[in-house]
Design a protein around this motif. Structure first.
Motif, PDB file in Angstrom:
ATOM      1  N   ASP A  58      52.263 -13.073 118.043  1.00  0.00           N
ATOM      2  CA  ASP A  58      50.384 -12.933 116.872  1.00  0.00           C
ATOM      3  C   ASP A  58      49.317 -12.468 117.635  1.00  0.00           C
ATOM      4  OD1 ASP A  58      50.866 -15.301 115.531  1.00  0.00           O
ATOM      5  OD2 ASP A  58      51.329 -17.133 117.202  1.00  0.00           O
ATOM      6  N   ASP A  61      46.047 -11.308 114.650  1.00  0.00           N
ATOM      7  CA  ASP A  61      45.643 -11.825 113.201  1.00  0.00           C
ATOM      8  C   ASP A  61      45.618 -11.601 112.149  1.00  0.00           C
ATOM      9  OD1 ASP A  61      45.441 -14.539 113.122  1.00  0.00           O
ATOM     10  OD2 ASP A  61      42.920 -14.865 113.270  1.00  0.00           O
ATOM     11  N   GLY A  63      45.830 -13.368 109.615  1.00  0.00           N
ATOM     12  CA  GLY A  63      45.991 -15.209 108.959  1.00  0.00           C
ATOM     13  C   GLY A  63      47.196 -15.065 108.443  1.00  0.00           C
ATOM     14  N   THR A  64      46.980 -16.173 108.005  1.00  0.00           N
ATOM     15  CA  THR A  64      48.563 -17.270 107.791  1.00  0.00           C
ATOM     16  C   THR A  64      49.591 -16.455 106.613  1.00  0.00           C
ATOM     17  OG1 THR A  64      47.668 -18.416 105.988  1.00  0.00           O
ATOM     18  CG2 THR A  64      47.111 -19.495 107.799  1.00  0.00           C
ATOM     19  N   GLY A  65      50.842 -17.338 106.835  1.00  0.00           N
ATOM     20  CA  GLY A  65      51.507 -16.396 105.750  1.00  0.00           C
ATOM     21  C   GLY A  65      52.524 -15.701 106.485  1.00  0.00           C
TER      22      GLY A  65
END
Length: 260
Positions: A58, A61, A63-65
């Motif tokens: 991380d 960043d 994002g999600t996925g």
């Protein structure tokens, strides 16, 4: 007495244009692939970004996925930027300095044929980049979707991105001295890599910056590739941005490029 008739009639003249363009493209491709700096820009740096970005947790960043599903399209866009803009600008700038373009102007190869040869060489190198980097991404777990339609969209997006960045590369090389072209092309490459929404998705930037960033060809190209490889269409806005950059930069090149 009968026998074969020898035709000793001289046939001076230039080779057909397609043959001259093909020869020019082969020469341009070999020059690009033999240059260590070009290999660094075309393959080594994108590959490092792909592997380091995937394994960095991380730290950045995204994002999600899946990180590799987000990174891989951006790295493909970075590869296109490196070849169609940075490498093309630097090579053309030094060709002007050493009067290679002037020398080629004394051959039967017309300027349109020279540009066609350069374009074909860029596309050959990009095809190698997409295969190598795409293969590496698949080994790291990338799962693109969309099938044949996605491949068709990807080809269109790559061609538009190549046209936009190629025109910008020729614009820089055509108006600046070789040393200035070298510095400017590398600086723009680094700036777009770090802040051009090419590796980090556009949606991860501050809301106030997104309307400006989405007008950059780097953001348009990466977002279009990201959408296509996720199984959707590229969207109208990225295509319009890339076409606009290609037309505007191409017009500027036609008006300002100096061959000598």
């Amino acid at each position: 007495m009968s026998g074969a008739t020898l035709d000793l009639t001289p046939r001076p003249g230039a080779a057909p244009l397609p043959r001259m363009v093909a020869a020019q493209a082969r020469m341009e491709s070999r020059l690009l692939l033999r240059n260590g700096e070009q290999i660094l820009l075309a393959l080594v740096i994108p590959l490092l970004v792909l592997v380091a970005g995937t394994e960095s947790g991380d730290v950045v960043d995204l994002g999600t996925g899946s990180r590799i599903d987000i990174l891989a399209p951006g790295v493909l866009a970075l590869a296109i930027l490196s070849t169609s803009f940075t490498s093309l600008a630097i090579a053309t700038g030094f060709e002007r300095r050493y009067e290679v373009l002037k020398l080629l102007g004394s051959t039967p190869l017309p300027r349109a044929g020279l540009l066609a040869g350069k374009t074909a060489a860029v596309l050959v190198v990009e095809a190698i980049q997409l295969v190598v980097l795409g293969g590496a991404a698949l080994l790291l777990g990338w799962e693109p979707s969309g099938g044949v339609l996605a491949i068709a969209w990807l080809v269109l997006v790559v061609l538009l991105g190549t046209a936009a960045f190629g025109a910008l590369g020729l614009l820089v090389a055509g108006v600046l001295r070789a040393e200035a072209t070298l510095a400017a092309a590398n600086l723009i490459y680094v700036l777009l890599l770090l802040g051009g929404a090419i590796v980090v998705p556009l949606g991860r930037y501050p809301d106030s910056a997104q309307p400006f960033l989405e007008l950059l060809p780097s953001a348009a190209l990466s977002e279009a590739i990201r959408a296509v490889t996720a199984g959707g269409g590229p969207g109208a806005e990225p295509l319009v941005v890339l076409v606009a950059w290609a037309l505007l930069a191409g017009f500027a090149v036609a008006k300002t490029f100096r061959w000598e």
